[in-house]
Structure formats: structure tokens, C-alpha cells
Motif scaffolding. Structure first.
Motif, PDB file in Angstrom:
ATOM      1  N   ILE A  29       0.844  -1.199   0.000  1.00 38.35           N
ATOM      2  CA  ILE A  29       0.000   0.000   0.000  1.00 38.35           C
ATOM      3  C   ILE A  29       0.876   1.246   0.000  1.00 38.35           C
ATOM      4  CG2 ILE A  29      -1.649   1.358   1.368  1.00 38.35           C
ATOM      5  CD1 ILE A  29      -2.780  -1.402   2.359  1.00 38.35           C
ATOM      6  N   VAL A  30       1.883   1.262   0.863  1.00 40.80           N
ATOM      7  CA  VAL A  30       2.791   2.409   0.954  1.00 40.80           C
ATOM      8  C   VAL A  30       3.518   2.610  -0.371  1.00 40.80           C
ATOM      9  CG1 VAL A  30       4.879   3.290   2.078  1.00 40.80           C
ATOM     10  CG2 VAL A  30       3.047   2.287   3.457  1.00 40.80           C
ATOM     11  N   ARG A  31       3.978   1.536  -0.993  1.00 43.42           N
ATOM     12  CA  ARG A  31       4.674   1.642  -2.278  1.00 43.42           C
ATOM     13  C   ARG A  31       3.757   2.257  -3.327  1.00 43.42           C
ATOM     14  NH1 ARG A  31       8.542   3.262  -3.790  1.00 43.42           N
ATOM     15  NH2 ARG A  31       9.807   1.844  -2.567  1.00 43.42           N
ATOM     16  N   GLN A  32       2.503   1.810  -3.400  1.00 40.36           N
ATOM     17  CA  GLN A  32       1.580   2.363  -4.391  1.00 40.36           C
ATOM     18  C   GLN A  32       1.325   3.840  -4.129  1.00 40.36           C
ATOM     19  OE1 GLN A  32      -1.846   0.017  -5.508  1.00 40.36           O
ATOM     20  NE2 GLN A  32      -3.006   1.841  -6.084  1.00 40.36           N
ATOM     21  N   LEU A  33       1.189   4.213  -2.872  1.00 39.29           N
ATOM     22  CA  LEU A  33       0.988   5.624  -2.552  1.00 39.29           C
ATOM     23  C   LEU A  33       2.228   6.447  -2.907  1.00 39.29           C
ATOM     24  CD1 LEU A  33      -0.903   5.320   0.841  1.00 39.29           C
ATOM     25  CD2 LEU A  33      -1.814   6.263  -1.290  1.00 39.29           C
ATOM     26  N   ALA A  34       3.404   5.893  -2.642  1.00 42.43           N
ATOM     27  CA  ALA A  34       4.654   6.601  -2.947  1.00 42.43           C
ATOM     28  C   ALA A  34       4.836   6.779  -4.452  1.00 42.43           C
ATOM     29  CB  ALA A  34       5.839   5.849  -2.352  1.00 42.43           C
ATOM     30  N   ASP A  35       4.416   5.790  -5.225  1.00 41.40           N
ATOM     31  CA  ASP A  35       4.582   5.836  -6.676  1.00 41.40           C
ATOM     32  C   ASP A  35       3.440   6.563  -7.380  1.00 41.40           C
ATOM     33  OD1 ASP A  35       6.914   4.405  -6.372  1.00 41.40           O
ATOM     34  OD2 ASP A  35       6.035   2.487  -6.989  1.00 41.40           O
ATOM     35  N   GLY A  36       2.347   6.770  -6.677  1.00 43.08           N
ATOM     36  CA  GLY A  36       1.158   7.362  -7.292  1.00 43.08           C
ATOM     37  C   GLY A  36       1.166   8.869  -7.252  1.00 43.08           C
ATOM     38  N   HIS A  37       0.027   9.402  -7.548  1.00 44.35           N
ATOM     39  CA  HIS A  37      -0.149  10.846  -7.564  1.00 44.35           C
ATOM     40  C   HIS A  37      -1.240  11.230  -6.574  1.00 44.35           C
ATOM     41  CE1 HIS A  37      -3.845  10.064  -9.754  1.00 44.35           C
ATOM     42  NE2 HIS A  37      -3.144   9.246 -10.526  1.00 44.35           N
ATOM     43  N   GLY A  38      -0.964  12.144  -5.715  1.00 45.25           N
ATOM     44  CA  GLY A  38      -1.968  12.675  -4.806  1.00 45.25           C
ATOM     45  C   GLY A  38      -2.702  11.625  -3.997  1.00 45.25           C
ATOM     46  N   ASP A  39      -3.927  11.937  -3.679  1.00 45.25           N
ATOM     47  CA  ASP A  39      -4.769  11.052  -2.889  1.00 45.25           C
ATOM     48  C   ASP A  39      -5.297   9.912  -3.745  1.00 45.25           C
ATOM     49  OD1 ASP A  39      -4.327  12.958  -0.987  1.00 45.25           O
ATOM     50  OD2 ASP A  39      -6.354  13.755  -0.982  1.00 45.25           O
ATOM     51  N   GLN A  40      -5.376   8.727  -3.148  1.00 47.41           N
ATOM     52  CA  GLN A  40      -5.874   7.565  -3.879  1.00 47.41           C
ATOM     53  C   GLN A  40      -6.997   6.914  -3.086  1.00 47.41           C
ATOM     54  OE1 GLN A  40      -2.854   4.910  -5.482  1.00 47.41           O
ATOM     55  NE2 GLN A  40      -1.318   6.500  -5.162  1.00 47.41           N
ATOM     56  N   ALA A  41      -8.034   6.514  -3.798  1.00 47.48           N
ATOM     57  CA  ALA A  41      -9.161   5.822  -3.172  1.00 47.48           C
ATOM     58  C   ALA A  41      -8.760   4.392  -2.830  1.00 47.48           C
ATOM     59  CB  ALA A  41     -10.361   5.811  -4.110  1.00 47.48           C
ATOM     60  N   CYS A  42      -9.326   3.881  -1.765  1.00 47.10           N
ATOM     61  CA  CYS A  42      -9.016   2.518  -1.330  1.00 47.10           C
ATOM     62  C   CYS A  42      -9.309   1.491  -2.422  1.00 47.10           C
ATOM     63  CB  CYS A  42      -9.791   2.185  -0.061  1.00 47.10           C
ATOM     64  SG  CYS A  42      -9.283   3.179   1.356  1.00 47.10           S
TER      65      CYS A  42
END
Length: 109
Positions: A29-42
Motif C-alpha cells: 500500500i505504501v509503495r503504491q501511494l509513494a509511486d502514485g499521484h496525490g490522494d488515492q481511493a481505497c
């Protein structure tokens, strides 16, 4: 408006953060948030666990201070609190994620 409780950076505890990051699903989850953009929906996370287990993992990360969550309509959006973590524990999150990435790469070989 509904809100979720979050610790302040001064309330972050190293044992709580490390315990939260010890789980491979939570690191994912942390990796996806770090690689993503802004806020992400669950719902943007494809996790190999049930919805209730996924909710538990997000709660553990939020209560440790690793992520921040807020409601947008009926959705809960998450973002990584990397700046807060780096202020409290310099280099910790980056080191844990680098080690996790290296471990994953070694397992794929």
C-alpha cells in the motif's frame, strides 16, 4: 463532515511505525501511494485480501501516522505522510521501502 483520527508527527512512535511497515501488504500500500499521484481511493488498490482485511491494513497505517485518510463523498482517500515521517524519523521510510524493493526483486530472480 466525517473525519478520521490521525496522530500528529510528535505522537509518532518508532515501534508503531516499524510494526505497521513489517507487513508486506501494508508495504505494498505504501509503495503504491509513494509511486502514485496525490490522494488515492481505497478501491484503487488491488490487494490479495478481503475488503475487511484491507480496511484493517489501512487503519493500521493511519493510526501509525504513515498515511492520512479523509472522506470525499462516500469514498475514503489516502495519501502518504512521507514528509511528516521524514521529519520525525529521517530516512526511515525510504530505507524500509528500498530494503523491501530489494527483497522483492531477489525473490523474483
Amino acid at each position: 463532515m466525517r473525519t478520521l483520527p490521525h496522530p500528529t508527527p510528535g505522537e509518532f512512535r518508532i515501534d508503531t511505525v516499524l510494526t505497521a511497515l513489517a507487513d508486506p501488504i501494508r508495504r505494498r500500500i505504501v509503495r503504491q501511494l509513494a509511486d502514485g499521484h496525490g490522494d488515492q481511493a481505497c478501491i484503487a488498490f488491488e490487494l490479495p485480501v478481503t475488503k475487511s482485511t484491507s480496511t484493517h491494513h489501512f487503519r493500521v497505517l493511519r493510526e501509525a501516522g504513515i498515511i492520512e485518510q479523509h472522506y470525499q463523498g462516500t469514498r475514503i482517500l489516502s495519501r502518504l505522510r512521507d514528509e511528516d515521517l521524514d521529519t520525525r524519523f529521517p530516512g526511515l521510510l525510504g530505507s524500509v521501502m528500498t530494503a523491501s524493493d530489494q527483497e522483492t526483486a531477489a525473490q523474483e530472480v
